[in-house]
Write a protein that holds these residues in place. Structure first.
Motif, PDB file in Angstrom:
ATOM      1  N   MET A 118      39.366  36.860 -39.740  1.00  0.00           N
ATOM      2  CA  MET A 118      39.569  38.040 -38.880  1.00  0.00           C
ATOM      3  C   MET A 118      40.964  38.616 -39.092  1.00  0.00           C
ATOM      4  O   MET A 118      41.143  39.828 -39.246  1.00  0.00           O
TER       5      MET A 118
ATOM      6  N   MET B  97      41.171  46.760 -33.490  1.00  0.00           N
ATOM      7  CA  MET B  97      39.818  46.489 -33.990  1.00  0.00           C
ATOM      8  C   MET B  97      39.205  47.756 -34.576  1.00  0.00           C
ATOM      9  O   MET B  97      38.522  47.723 -35.592  1.00  0.00           O
TER      10      MET B  97
ATOM     11  N   ALA C 282      37.198  32.511 -28.243  1.00  0.00           N
ATOM     12  CA  ALA C 282      36.146  32.658 -29.246  1.00  0.00           C
ATOM     13  C   ALA C 282      36.394  31.708 -30.416  1.00  0.00           C
ATOM     14  O   ALA C 282      37.511  31.612 -30.934  1.00  0.00           O
TER      15      ALA C 282
ATOM     16  N   SER D 285      42.556  37.102 -23.261  1.00  0.00           N
ATOM     17  CA  SER D 285      42.383  38.548 -23.187  1.00  0.00           C
ATOM     18  C   SER D 285      42.112  38.920 -21.742  1.00  0.00           C
ATOM     19  O   SER D 285      42.239  38.107 -20.832  1.00  0.00           O
ATOM     20  N   SER D 286      41.744  40.149 -21.521  1.00  0.00           N
ATOM     21  CA  SER D 286      41.431  40.614 -20.173  1.00  0.00           C
ATOM     22  C   SER D 286      40.047  40.135 -19.746  1.00  0.00           C
ATOM     23  O   SER D 286      39.546  40.542 -18.705  1.00  0.00           O
TER      24      SER D 286
HETATM   25  C1  DP6 Z   1      40.458  38.964 -30.847  1.00  0.00           C
HETATM   26  O1  DP6 Z   1      37.300  42.094 -25.686  1.00  0.00           O
HETATM   27  O2  DP6 Z   1      39.754  42.646 -25.639  1.00  0.00           O
HETATM   28  O3  DP6 Z   1      40.033  38.293 -28.605  1.00  0.00           O
HETATM   29  O4  DP6 Z   1      36.002  45.236 -26.041  1.00  0.00           O
HETATM   30  O5  DP6 Z   1      37.954  46.632 -26.679  1.00  0.00           O
HETATM   31  O6  DP6 Z   1      38.017  45.312 -24.556  1.00  0.00           O
HETATM   32  P1  DP6 Z   1      37.494  45.393 -25.986  1.00  0.00           P
HETATM   33  O7  DP6 Z   1      38.129  44.183 -26.807  1.00  0.00           O
HETATM   34  P2  DP6 Z   1      38.467  42.701 -26.369  1.00  0.00           P
HETATM   35  O8  DP6 Z   1      38.650  42.022 -27.809  1.00  0.00           O
HETATM   36  C2  DP6 Z   1      38.797  40.654 -27.968  1.00  0.00           C
HETATM   37  C3  DP6 Z   1      39.032  40.345 -29.397  1.00  0.00           C
HETATM   38  C4  DP6 Z   1      39.436  38.923 -29.713  1.00  0.00           C
HETATM   39  C5  DP6 Z   1      38.232  38.118 -30.216  1.00  0.00           C
HETATM   40  C6  DP6 Z   1      37.264  37.613 -29.192  1.00  0.00           C
HETATM   41  O9  DP6 Z   1      37.641  37.298 -28.045  1.00  0.00           O
HETATM   42  O10 DP6 Z   1      36.086  37.459 -29.576  1.00  0.00           O
END
Ligand code: DP6
Length: 335
Positions: free
Chosen positions: A258, A211, A31, A121-122
């Motif tokens: 953030m 979050m 992101a 992330s996942s």
């Molecule tokens: C900081 O998508 O892992 O990477 O919806 O709870 O599964 P959930 O959260 P997730 O959060 C990613 C947050 C981040 C910012 C982003 O990728 O936008």
């Protein structure tokens, strides 16, 4: 509304008979304007829109089949224990799609990016699972529907359905049918991302609880929607104009904002390690010296560098071991 109700709406009238196997790849995404904070925890509906760039070749391939036994989850060929958090989360997600109660799935995921290290992330996992399910059942869902199903697994996964630049439109509907990813048409072949692996140490708290805590306790979170609004506008204009400095500056400021909301939460959430701060200072010093180099960071201590193909050799020399990705392809200039 529950996840199951949303899934039932999307799958209404679709075949429920699985084929032999389904297999699919989804790229990880980084992101440039972050998703941080939900308006609905059950459906992973965000408070704000976000914008990412896909890593094209770096991500996860998932193979799926059904079985008469309990679910099996294999990561890089290694079976996970049913008690492991990844197995539990995957099982909960697959429950949404079982054609008959008692029927299990065999899920094999292979990722070419270190997931546990928090470099990604996942997102690519859930996106590839959704694409493999679509393949397995022969649903032939539309891209917005696939994006919504991926979001139910993990919010950021909804962006991994598309290549290139992707906006996740927050939407307003309570059922989230308008909250899905939309690809931006622009290509930027000279753009480079560098994955800077500083540590493989497990992070102190996952992004999901972090979050939630931020939204509930950080005084700075009130400022976040306005930050996002401006950053999204700047990013879209930077992408349209291929204005790299504007892209980099906006992405870096967004990530730091953030993290500021996290640090001001209680108990505080700080993902930074001394190595993270050292890398930031090095990037700032190089930038002072005229190098167009920026970074972004997610819910972990590692950094993702942003630069252009023309600076690849210099950046690679400054950060040995850096994994360089060309999100739009384009011959990389190896040092
Ligand atoms: C900081 O998508 O892992 O990477 O919806 O709870 O599964 P959930 O959260 P997730 O959060 C990613 C947050 C981040 C910012 C982003 O990728 O936008």
């Amino acid at each position: 509304l529950t996840k199951q109700e949303v899934v039932n709406r999307i799958l209404a009238g679709r075949k429920q008979k699985p084929g032999k196997a389904g297999r699919s790849f989804a790229a990880a995404n980084i992101a440039l304007c972050k998703y941080w904070g939900k308006r609905d925890d059950e459906l992973n509906l965000p408070l704000t829109s976000s914008l990412s760039v896909s890593l094209r070749t770096k991500g996860t391939t998932t193979s799926l089949s059904v079985s008469e036994r309990a679910d099996e989850v294999l990561v890089s060929g290694e079976p996970l224990s049913p008690e492991s958090p990844v197995h539990v989360r995957m099982r909960g997600y697959l429950d949404l799609f079982r054609p008959e109660p008692g029927l299990g799935f065999v899920v094999r995921t292979e990722s070419n990016i270190p997931l546990a290290a928090g470099l990604a992330s996942s997102a690519s996992v859930f996106a590839s699972v959704v694409l493999a399910l679509d393949h397995l059942f022969g649903w032939k869902l539309q891209l917005p529907e696939l994006s919504i199903l991926a979001r139910l697994g993990s919010g950021s996964a909804c962006r991994s359905i598309h290549p290139g630049f992707v906006e996740w439109e927050a939407g307003r509907a309570a059922d989230g049918m308008d909250s899905h990813a939309v690809p931006l048409p622009e290509q930027w072949p000279e753009l480079r991302l560098g994955l800077l692996l500083l540590t493989t140490q497990a992070k102190p708290i996952g992004s999901r609880p972090a979050m939630k805590r931020t939204r509930e306790t950080s005084v700075l979170y009130a400022a976040w929607p306005a930050q996002v609004e401006g950053d999204l506008r700047n990013l879209k204009e930077a992408i349209r104009d291929h204005d790299f400095e504007r892209l980099g500056r906006t992405a870096e400021a967004n990530a730091l904002a953030m993290h500021a909301t996290m640090i001001s939460s209680w108990p505080p959430v700080l993902y930074w390690l001394p190595e993270s701060v050292e890398a930031m200072r090095k990037i700032w010093a190089l930038r002072e010296g005229g190098l167009a180099l920026y970074f972004t960071m997610d819910a972990g201590p590692n950094l993702k560098l942003l630069f252009q193909a023309s600076d690849e050799a210099r950046v690679a020399a400054e950060f040995p071991g850096l994994e360089v990705v060309a999100p739009f392809g384009g011959g990389s200039v190896k040092s």
